[in-house]
Design a protein around this motif. Structure first.
Motif, mmCIF file in Angstrom:
data_model
loop_
_atom_site.group_PDB
_atom_site.id
_atom_site.type_symbol
_atom_site.label_atom_id
_atom_site.label_comp_id
_atom_site.label_asym_id
_atom_site.label_seq_id
_atom_site.Cartn_x
_atom_site.Cartn_y
_atom_site.Cartn_z
ATOM 1 N N ASN A 29 0.838 -1.412 -0.099
ATOM 2 C CA ASN A 29 -0.093 -0.117 0.169
ATOM 3 C C ASN A 29 0.787 1.282 0.015
ATOM 4 O O ASN A 29 1.901 1.292 0.385
ATOM 5 N N ASN A 30 0.435 2.281 -0.611
ATOM 6 C CA ASN A 30 0.793 3.581 -0.508
ATOM 7 C C ASN A 30 1.072 4.328 0.787
ATOM 8 O O ASN A 30 -0.123 4.252 1.359
ATOM 9 N N PRO A 31 1.912 4.457 1.591
ATOM 10 C CA PRO A 31 2.035 5.066 2.815
ATOM 11 C C PRO A 31 1.370 6.533 2.955
ATOM 12 O O PRO A 31 0.793 6.878 4.084
ATOM 13 N N TRP A 32 1.196 7.234 1.535
ATOM 14 C CA TRP A 32 0.424 8.533 1.784
ATOM 15 C C TRP A 32 -1.099 8.392 1.954
ATOM 16 O O TRP A 32 -1.802 9.255 2.292
ATOM 17 N N ASP A 33 -1.516 7.086 1.482
ATOM 18 C CA ASP A 33 -2.986 6.635 1.652
ATOM 19 C C ASP A 33 -3.045 5.415 1.213
ATOM 20 O O ASP A 33 -2.713 4.741 -0.073
ATOM 21 N N ILE A 34 -3.173 4.335 2.181
ATOM 22 C CA ILE A 34 -3.171 3.069 1.752
ATOM 23 C C ILE A 34 -4.298 2.360 1.049
ATOM 24 O O ILE A 34 -4.163 1.393 0.411
ATOM 25 N N THR A 35 -5.184 3.176 0.592
ATOM 26 C CA THR A 35 -6.166 2.656 -0.488
ATOM 27 C C THR A 35 -5.639 3.009 -2.001
ATOM 28 O O THR A 35 -6.429 2.677 -2.816
#
Length: 476
Positions: free
Chosen positions: A145-151
């Motif tokens: 997941n992207n750590p700035w926005d896990i969605t």
């Protein structure tokens, strides 16, 4: 030194601090291990660690410093490695379940070079199955997941590296790139990534290997991290040659036009405009489409589809008798198989787009002519291109855009395919954010031999624009 301060340091700064005895290697390694333990449950970036071995090596590094042993350029510095590289005593699975017990007894060449300079490997980071996708998900280790926005997507195939570095889990890491695989994750996660030029760095010990010469020219290995100075340091170690000094004022800078005829988000276009306004006050700047730009996505897809990706299919379905089509359809019917549907569909796409023998010869001729033209064109020229048309999308969306049967890759891949097809060095730097605080990066591309100019422009842009920021990882 406080832990947060260490986590924000790049590899060059940590190496200097260790040699000056401002911090110990044990302190640095411990800080990053603790950070990985804190962030990894949310982002799933590190898939195999060697924490106990890393701490032991850190103790040894500190002892060597006390004993005034000759030190490498990364003495005692913790780093991360993409899962596709062999590391002695660790697995190389390619995200495939049938490879989960394969432990390698030799290091990939780049791993050997980094260890020789004193680097300490913390662990391996996630990739899509067989690195065959621009999103990071597989049946063995799951989704990153992207750590700035896990969605949202971390990109791929070096998605584990991009996510880990953005979340402060390592100072620097190593990725590979045959279709934007360093640059997608650098752009989506807001880190810095460098794809070297054709044959500049060894790919020995990279899994999977590529067989065809046209694919070999597109695959490179390079660093990802927090600073341009780290990109230069690691590149010089891996290429085994210092970059030759250059002067930016000798170069023309060309930025993609704001209406390039390809998808481009409003915010990405605004940032390109801001870059142009800033740079034209100092340098000779034009907004222009580079030669062969419109041909590159098609050539990239055709080269990737040579032999219908038979080697990838054979590896993926090594002991799975369900076969490619049946496996994909079973997944669609919610029946679990051993092969991720991203990989199955990508292989089917490669069969559909497989070029004929005659077309392969045509491509070889085009590349030969293009190489000669671009060698002259890029002699004293730097190109600035987007990496993707917008910031990180929700999981699965990039895959749908690039691997559609409607050939939408022709719209979405030219920005990244360009440097792969022509074997050009490309540096990705974060220059801004969208309205939701998601990072946006651009690439700086030129000919092989112009690495110093690329790095100089990269340093200028990271100083003037966004640069690296550590993501505050939050569960959602």
């Amino acid at each position: 030194m406080e832990k947060l301060q260490i986590l924000k340091m790049d590899a060059s700064s940590i190496a200097t601090a260790i040699k000056k005895k401002q911090i110990t290697s044990v302190e640095a390694v411990t800080a990053f291990i603790e950070q990985i333990n804190a962030i990894n449950p949310a982002i799933n970036a590190v898939v195999e660690n060697r924490f106990s071995e890393a701490l032991q090596e850190a103790h040894e590094a500190d002892e060597q410093l006390q004993n005034k042993v000759s030190l490498g350029r990364l003495h005692g510095v913790p780093i991360s490695i993409k899962e596709c590289f062999h590391v002695k005593g660790m697995k190389t699975t390619g995200g495939l379940e049938h490879r989960q017990d394969l432990i390698y007894q030799e290091d990939a060449e780049v791993v050997r070079q980094l260890k020789q300079e004193g680097a300490i490997i913390l662990g391996k980071t996630n990739t899509p199955a067989l690195c065959f996708c621009q999103e990071t998900d597989n049946k063995l280790y799951g989704r990153t997941n992207n750590p700035w926005d896990i969605t949202k997507t971390a990109g791929g195939s070096s998605g584990g590296e991009g996510a880990l570095l953005a979340a402060g889990g390592a100072p620097v890491g190593i990725g590979s790139d045959i279709g934007g695989s360093i640059r997608f994750p650098a752009h989506f996660n807001g880190v810095i990534g460098f794809k070297p030029g054709n044959a500049a760095v060894s790919v020995e010990g990279h899994f999977p290997a590529v067989q065809h010469d046209l694919q070999k020219r597109m695959l490179t290995v390079g660093p990802m991290g927090k600073s341009v100075q780290d990109m230069q340091l690691i590149y010089e170690i891996l290429s085994q040659s210092p970059v030759k000094p250059q002067t930016l004022r000798d170069f023309k800078i060309e930025i993609l036009p704001l209406n390039p005829g390809y998808p481009l988000s409003t915010r990405t276009g605004q940032l390109l405009g801001q870059l142009a306004n800033f740079l034209e006050k100092i340098y000779n700047v034009q907004q222009i489409m580079p030669p062969y730009f419109r041909d590159s996505a098609l050539i990239w897809q055709e080269v990737m589809s040579i032999n219908g990706s038979k080697l990838v299919e054979d590896e993926a379905f090594n002991n799975d008798r369900s076969g490619l089509l049946r496996s994909f359809l079973r997944e669609k019917l919610n029946q679990r198989t051993n092969v991720h549907p991203y990989l199955s569909w990508a292989i089917m796409g490669a069969k559909m787009f497989k070029p004929s023998r005659k077309r392969i010869m045509e491509i070889a001729d085009i590349l030969q002519q293009g190489d000669e033209l671009l060698k002259t064109y890029l002699d004293k020229r730097l190109l600035i291109l987007p990496v993707y048309y917008q910031s990180a999308l929700e999981h699965g969306q990039v895959f749908k855009e690039i691997f559609s049967i409607r050939k939408t890759y022709l719209q979405y891949m030219p920005y990244t395919a360009y440097a792969n097809v022509w074997g050009l060095p490309s540096l990705t730097v974060p220059v801004g954010e969208d309205e939701k605080n998601m990072p946006i990066g651009v690439q700086i591309i030129s000919g092989t031999g112009n690495e110093d100019a690329i790095f100089r422009l990269g340093k200028l842009l990271t100083k003037r624009f966004r640069g690296y920021k550590m993501a505050p990882v939050e569960e959602r």
